[in-house]
Design a protein around this motif. Structure first.
Motif, PDB file in Angstrom:
ATOM      1  N   ILE A 109       0.846  -1.198   0.000  1.00  0.00           N
ATOM      2  CA  ILE A 109       0.000   0.000   0.000  1.00  0.00           C
ATOM      3  C   ILE A 109       0.879   1.244   0.000  1.00  0.00           C
ATOM      4  O   ILE A 109       0.669   2.184  -0.777  1.00  0.00           O
ATOM      5  CB  ILE A 109      -0.945   0.020   1.222  1.00  0.00           C
ATOM      6  N   ALA A 110       1.879   1.258   0.878  1.00  0.00           N
ATOM      7  CA  ALA A 110       2.781   2.408   0.980  1.00  0.00           C
ATOM      8  C   ALA A 110       3.590   2.599  -0.300  1.00  0.00           C
ATOM      9  O   ALA A 110       3.742   3.730  -0.788  1.00  0.00           O
ATOM     10  CB  ALA A 110       3.711   2.234   2.178  1.00  0.00           C
ATOM     11  N   LEU A 111       4.096   1.502  -0.866  1.00  0.00           N
ATOM     12  CA  LEU A 111       4.925   1.603  -2.068  1.00  0.00           C
ATOM     13  C   LEU A 111       4.135   2.144  -3.261  1.00  0.00           C
ATOM     14  O   LEU A 111       4.619   3.017  -3.998  1.00  0.00           O
ATOM     15  CB  LEU A 111       5.521   0.236  -2.411  1.00  0.00           C
ATOM     16  N   PHE A 112       2.931   1.652  -3.465  1.00  0.00           N
ATOM     17  CA  PHE A 112       2.139   2.133  -4.596  1.00  0.00           C
ATOM     18  C   PHE A 112       1.643   3.559  -4.365  1.00  0.00           C
ATOM     19  O   PHE A 112       1.446   4.310  -5.333  1.00  0.00           O
ATOM     20  CB  PHE A 112       0.974   1.186  -4.880  1.00  0.00           C
TER      21      PHE A 112
ATOM     22  N   ALA B  37      -6.145  -2.394   0.859  1.00  0.00           N
ATOM     23  CA  ALA B  37      -6.733  -1.809   2.063  1.00  0.00           C
ATOM     24  C   ALA B  37      -8.015  -2.546   2.448  1.00  0.00           C
ATOM     25  O   ALA B  37      -8.266  -2.807   3.633  1.00  0.00           O
ATOM     26  CB  ALA B  37      -7.012  -0.323   1.842  1.00  0.00           C
ATOM     27  N   TYR B  38      -8.826  -2.899   1.460  1.00  0.00           N
ATOM     28  CA  TYR B  38     -10.047  -3.663   1.754  1.00  0.00           C
ATOM     29  C   TYR B  38      -9.716  -5.058   2.276  1.00  0.00           C
ATOM     30  O   TYR B  38     -10.362  -5.559   3.204  1.00  0.00           O
ATOM     31  CB  TYR B  38     -10.912  -3.768   0.497  1.00  0.00           C
ATOM     32  N   ALA B  39      -8.725  -5.707   1.684  1.00  0.00           N
ATOM     33  CA  ALA B  39      -8.314  -7.025   2.170  1.00  0.00           C
ATOM     34  C   ALA B  39      -7.783  -6.927   3.588  1.00  0.00           C
ATOM     35  O   ALA B  39      -8.040  -7.801   4.430  1.00  0.00           O
ATOM     36  CB  ALA B  39      -7.241  -7.614   1.246  1.00  0.00           C
ATOM     37  N   TRP B  40      -7.059  -5.856   3.873  1.00  0.00           N
ATOM     38  CA  TRP B  40      -6.521  -5.621   5.220  1.00  0.00           C
ATOM     39  C   TRP B  40      -7.661  -5.520   6.227  1.00  0.00           C
ATOM     40  O   TRP B  40      -7.603  -6.078   7.314  1.00  0.00           O
ATOM     41  CB  TRP B  40      -5.712  -4.332   5.201  1.00  0.00           C
ATOM     42  N   MET B  41      -8.704  -4.797   5.838  1.00  0.00           N
ATOM     43  CA  MET B  41      -9.858  -4.642   6.723  1.00  0.00           C
ATOM     44  C   MET B  41     -10.548  -5.986   6.960  1.00  0.00           C
ATOM     45  O   MET B  41     -10.869  -6.352   8.096  1.00  0.00           O
ATOM     46  CB  MET B  41     -10.842  -3.645   6.112  1.00  0.00           C
ATOM     47  N   ALA B  42     -10.792  -6.730   5.884  1.00  0.00           N
ATOM     48  CA  ALA B  42     -11.470  -8.022   6.006  1.00  0.00           C
ATOM     49  C   ALA B  42     -10.630  -9.030   6.784  1.00  0.00           C
ATOM     50  O   ALA B  42     -11.168  -9.865   7.519  1.00  0.00           O
ATOM     51  CB  ALA B  42     -11.785  -8.573   4.620  1.00  0.00           C
ATOM     52  N   ASN B  43      -9.315  -8.966   6.645  1.00  0.00           N
ATOM     53  CA  ASN B  43      -8.409  -9.904   7.322  1.00  0.00           C
ATOM     54  C   ASN B  43      -8.422  -9.754   8.836  1.00  0.00           C
ATOM     55  O   ASN B  43      -8.193 -10.724   9.567  1.00  0.00           O
ATOM     56  CB  ASN B  43      -6.973  -9.699   6.843  1.00  0.00           C
ATOM     57  N   ASN B  44      -8.650  -8.544   9.317  1.00  0.00           N
ATOM     58  CA  ASN B  44      -8.396  -8.248  10.729  1.00  0.00           C
ATOM     59  C   ASN B  44      -9.640  -7.985  11.562  1.00  0.00           C
ATOM     60  O   ASN B  44      -9.555  -7.370  12.633  1.00  0.00           O
ATOM     61  CB  ASN B  44      -7.451  -7.040  10.835  1.00  0.00           C
ATOM     62  N   SER B  45     -10.795  -8.458  11.092  1.00  0.00           N
ATOM     63  CA  SER B  45     -12.030  -8.279  11.856  1.00  0.00           C
ATOM     64  C   SER B  45     -12.808  -9.590  11.903  1.00  0.00           C
ATOM     65  O   SER B  45     -13.121 -10.168  10.862  1.00  0.00           O
ATOM     66  CB  SER B  45     -12.899  -7.180  11.225  1.00  0.00           C
TER      67      SER B  45
END
Length: 490
Positions: free
Chosen positions: A329-332, A370-378
């Motif tokens: 996310i940061a790199l892109f 970012a969406y995958a990050w959200m789904a992964n951690n809830s």
């Protein structure tokens, strides 16, 4: 708990054949992802085709001022946002096989009617209704995919699905360029035919969806009984809270809304959504104001979006391969920063146009991660449903802001907007690093305090054996992602 459910909960991990699992998941990819990608492709095209219609003469024919056009773009997002959380909370009860095709069919009808409007008020009304019907689709599909794939598999699948946003920019430009040539056919303007034909195609896809969209892996018509079982086992190993005993609890909604990592990613998606929707709604107009003819502007918008498609898939693949969300996310986002700097400083129109080949990939690649990050951690389900909906609310709130960022009078340089976009790209990179650090700290803390966290659920049992026993389900459902054995993805 039924005997079948109990046997799944206690089946040893070694019984999960990885070779058969890979084959089952690949079959799931072929049967599920094309449908969901098509749904989002249509969602984004039908939402953003107003930008193509504008270049084809919509604003001129309806005698809209720049302010009125921007209002027409903006009004979609209010109803859009309001429908996202309720739809996600209802998805499990109604069933994806009913909810998704119904939404698609209804908004296809509305888009078709958009081609019949003849006034500012009529366009406002149609856009409001379109937002209410189309809004629930994106977060619902995101939640839907998280019910079919493990956390390790999810980013690539969301990347493939999300890449439809990039494809929509390419297809929308090509379609609009072709359809606008129908100007005058049947007494309709070219921009009207853009809405009518694209809307009718969406209706056809919606009706077809009733026959091909499964609600769960267990109801898929494309998987064998053995494949359904192994996918279900893999999901339960990955997320023990994924269980029929999981029921709606309002506390899960509030817990998700109060989780710092959920709020941070929602902010990241607000910033990303602002940049992404701005490009989606205005890129043909941006290119047009650089000095290119309308028909050429439609066609020239295709290239940057095609590259954005490749970047979305590549970033998602690398994210899953290295099991990291924050770094790509940061790199892109840094990649997007470079593009905005080039666009801001360049004088030649071809250089500014070339900058879009840097901006688009950098902007669109960060979104699915970012969406995958959200789904992964809830976890569990309703906490995840809420988190994903809040992510979409953040992104679409950015869509409201983006509607006002490209006034014609500030073109072709759009200096204020470009500065804002640059600041947002920098902020996305910084907040991604902050969230990764926070999640790393939470993982360490849960590991150190494991016995203390599980003590209320042990009921005299040894905490080390709790997670491997059926009784441990109570702890998983109550704690969700705060369970000490749940590792947050960085």
């Amino acid at each position: 708990m039924s005997e079948k459910e109990e046997s799944r909960t206690s089946t040893p991990v070694k019984e999960l054949d990885t070779v058969r699992l890979r084959k089952a998941v690949r079959k799931l990819d072929y049967s599920l992802l094309p449908i969901m990608t098509l749904y989002y492709l249509l969602s984004f095209i039908d939402r953003a085709n107003i930008g193509n219609a504008r270049v084809a003469g919509l604003q001129k024919d309806l005698k809209l001022t720049d302010h009125q056009y921007q209002v027409c773009v903006t009004v979609l997002f209010g109803p859009h946002i309001m429908g996202e959380l309720p739809a996600n909370l209802l998805l499990k009860k109604i069933g994806a096989h009913t909810l998704m095709p119904t939404l698609l069919t209804l908004w296809g009808i509305i888009v078709t009617l958009e081609g019949l409007v003849s006034s500012y008020g009529g366009l406002i009304a149609v856009r409001c209704v379109l937002g209410a019907v189309e809004g629930p689709m994106f977060p619902a599909v995101m939640l839907y995919l998280s019910e079919f794939y493990t956390r390790k598999q999810l980013a690539l699948r969301i990347g493939i699905f999300f890449s439809a946003a990039s494809l929509s920019g390419a297809f929308s430009g090509l379609l609009a360029a072709a359809i606008s040539k129908m100007d005058g056919v049947g007494g309709k303007a070219g921009w009207a035919w853009i809405f009518i034909l694209e809307g009718l195609f969406t209706v056809c896809c919606g009706i077809l969806g009733y026959f091909v969209v499964p609600s769960t892996p267990q109801t898929s018509k494309f998987l064998t009984a053995e494949e359904k079982e192994i996918i279900t086992l893999a999901l339960e190993r990955d997320r023990p809270s994924l269980h029929p005993a999981d029921r709606f609890n309002l506390k899960d909604v509030f817990k998700a809304a109060a989780s710092p990592h959920v709020l941070l990613v929602a902010v990241i998606l607000f910033l990303a959504g602002t940049n992404m929707y701005g490009l989606g709604n205005f890129s043909p107009s941006i290119i047009n104001q650089l000095g290119f003819k309308p028909i050429h502007s439609q066609l020239l918008s295709v290239g940057p979006y095609a590259l954005g498609f490749v970047a979305s898939i590549a970033s998602a693949y690398l994210s899953d391969k290295y099991q990291n969300r924050s770094v790509p996310i940061a790199l892109f986002s840094i990649f997007a920063m470079i593009g905005y700097v080039v666009f801001f400083t360049a004088e030649a129109k071809y250089t500014r146009y070339g900058a879009l080949y840097i901006i688009l990939p950098g902007t669109y690649a960060a979104g699915p991660l970012a969406y995958a990050w959200m789904a992964n951690n809830s976890e569990p389900h309703y906490r995840r449903a809420t988190a994903i909906a809040l992510a979409a609310v953040g992104a679409n709130s950015g869509g409201i802001l983006s509607s006002w960022m490209y006034p014609t009078k500030e073109g072709p340089k759009f200096r204020k907007t470009t500065i804002m976009n640059l600041v947002f790209a920098i902020s996305i990179a910084a907040l991604s690093a902050l969230n990764a650090w926070m999640l790393h700290s939470k993982n360490k803390k849960k590991e150190a305090e494991r016995d203390k966290i599980l003590k209320p659920f042990s009921e005299g049992k040894d905490a080390e054996s709790l997670s491997s026993e059926t009784e441990g389900l109570k702890a998983w459902l109550a704690l969700g992602d705060t369970h000490p054995d749940f590792r947050y993805k960085l």
